[in-house]
Design an enzyme around this catalytic site. Structure first.
Site, PDB file in Angstrom:
ATOM      1  N   GLU A   1      -7.621  44.873  54.104  1.00  0.00           N
ATOM      2  CA  GLU A   1      -7.643  43.456  53.785  1.00  0.00           C
ATOM      3  C   GLU A   1      -9.092  42.992  53.697  1.00  0.00           C
ATOM      4  OE1 GLU A   1      -4.785  39.764  54.956  1.00  0.00           O
ATOM      5  OE2 GLU A   1      -5.770  40.783  56.618  1.00  0.00           O
TER       6      GLU A   1
ATOM      7  N   LYS B   1       1.069  33.327  60.405  1.00  0.00           N
ATOM      8  CA  LYS B   1      -0.090  32.728  61.086  1.00  0.00           C
ATOM      9  C   LYS B   1       0.359  31.543  61.959  1.00  0.00           C
ATOM     10  CE  LYS B   1      -3.114  34.580  57.555  1.00  0.00           C
ATOM     11  NZ  LYS B   1      -4.318  34.426  56.729  1.00  0.00           N
TER      12      LYS B   1
ATOM     13  N   SER C   1      -4.932  37.599  49.042  1.00  0.00           N
ATOM     14  CA  SER C   1      -4.512  36.843  47.860  1.00  0.00           C
ATOM     15  C   SER C   1      -3.294  37.462  47.179  1.00  0.00           C
ATOM     16  CB  SER C   1      -5.667  36.729  46.851  1.00  0.00           C
ATOM     17  OG  SER C   1      -6.763  36.046  47.416  1.00  0.00           O
TER      18      SER C   1
ATOM     19  N   GLY D   1       0.021  36.694  53.296  1.00  0.00           N
ATOM     20  CA  GLY D   1      -0.315  35.521  54.081  1.00  0.00           C
ATOM     21  C   GLY D   1       0.336  34.265  53.542  1.00  0.00           C
TER      22      GLY D   1
ATOM     23  N   HIS E   1      -6.912  41.795  62.657  1.00  0.00           N
ATOM     24  CA  HIS E   1      -6.991  40.913  61.490  1.00  0.00           C
ATOM     25  C   HIS E   1      -8.362  40.243  61.455  1.00  0.00           C
ATOM     26  CE1 HIS E   1      -6.121  37.586  58.756  1.00  0.00           C
ATOM     27  NE2 HIS E   1      -5.083  38.284  58.335  1.00  0.00           N
TER      28      HIS E   1
END
Length: 262
Positions: free
Chosen positions: A169, A14, A218, A239, A97
């Protein structure tokens, strides 16, 4: 054969790390993660780090992915970067995303054009789909997944669908959301079956069985082994945990362990 399927571990950094920090972090990972035949580790840094990391990276160990790009190959689009401009640096591209959908208001049409642009430029799009907490509460998970698949794949032919990876996701499970809660294995199993069922109707049974489906939301060293053992899940989109070397290496080790046990 199941053993021949590749497992994908994709690190979405990110908007973190300067180019210098990204270079140091890559060096740390390269000393701890070996090249593997059955596990593909993909790193997705921010745009400013793609070019320098492409010169540093060992492509037997890692591949690079773009987090975002514009779907046109060139033109008068001030401030944008096209996939054709960075295709020599990357092998994969994350598309759709939830942060792009809900923070930056990308539509299904935008996402479809990006998927098509990635394929056109010889890259593998990783199409992210997933329902919100409200859609799940209202029993709309199947409809949300169907709409996002139909929208994202609307420009993908039967010839090209094999070049796509799907990442499930669910928005309610992403750790960056303050009310996030980890998805249960049965939730993920049900979702991947839904995805394959929808793909089967669009592209046929064989394609539906072969299409790689990843899970993201998560993911950490504690949850990764369980997620990786869910039938039909071919890897993870990671992530926050991908920003910590010990955590990310442990997740990769979980993927490697699947094959070491066989």
């Amino acid at each position: 054969m199941i053993s021949a399927r590749k497992t994908y571990i994709i690190a979405n950094w990110k908007m973190n790390f300067t180019p210098g920090e990204a270079s140091l972090y890559l060096h740390r990972l390269s000393n701890r993660i070996p090249a593997m035949r059955n596990v593909q580790v993909v790193l997705s840094p921010s745009l400013v780090s793609l070019q320098p990391l492409s010169l540093q990276i060992n492509r037997r160990q890692f591949k690079l992915a773009a987090q975002n790009f514009y779907w046109q190959d060139y033109g008068a689009f001030t401030g944008e970067v096209s996939i054709s401009q960075i295709r020599s640096f990357v092998d994969y591209a994350i598309v759709g995303h939830s942060e792009r959908r809900y923070l930056f208001n990308e539509s299904d049409k935008d996402i479809a054009q990006k998927v098509a642009a990635a394929i056109r430029n010889g890259l593998t799009p990783v199409l992210c789909i997933g329902e919100t907490a409200e859609e799940r509460r209202n029993g709309e998970t199947s409809a949300a997944i169907y709409d996002q698949l139909i929208g994202g794949l609307s420009q993908v032919s039967e010839e090209d669908i094999s070049k796509v990876i799907i990442a499930y996701e669910p928005v309610w499970a992403i750790s960056s959301n303050k009310n996030a809660r980890p998805a249960k294995p049965e939730d993920i199993k049900e979702a991947q079956l839904l995805i394959r069922r929808h793909i089967s109707k669009l592209y046929g049974d064989e394609t539906a069985m072969d299409l790689p489906i990843l899970y993201g939301g998560s993911v950490n060293p504690s949850t990764a082994p369980g997620y990786l053992n869910i039938p039909g899940i071919d890897g993870l989109l990671v992530g926050n945990a991908s920003l910590i070397a010990d955590s990310f290496c442990a997740i990769v080790e979980s993927a490697k362990g699947k094959y070491d046990e066989r």
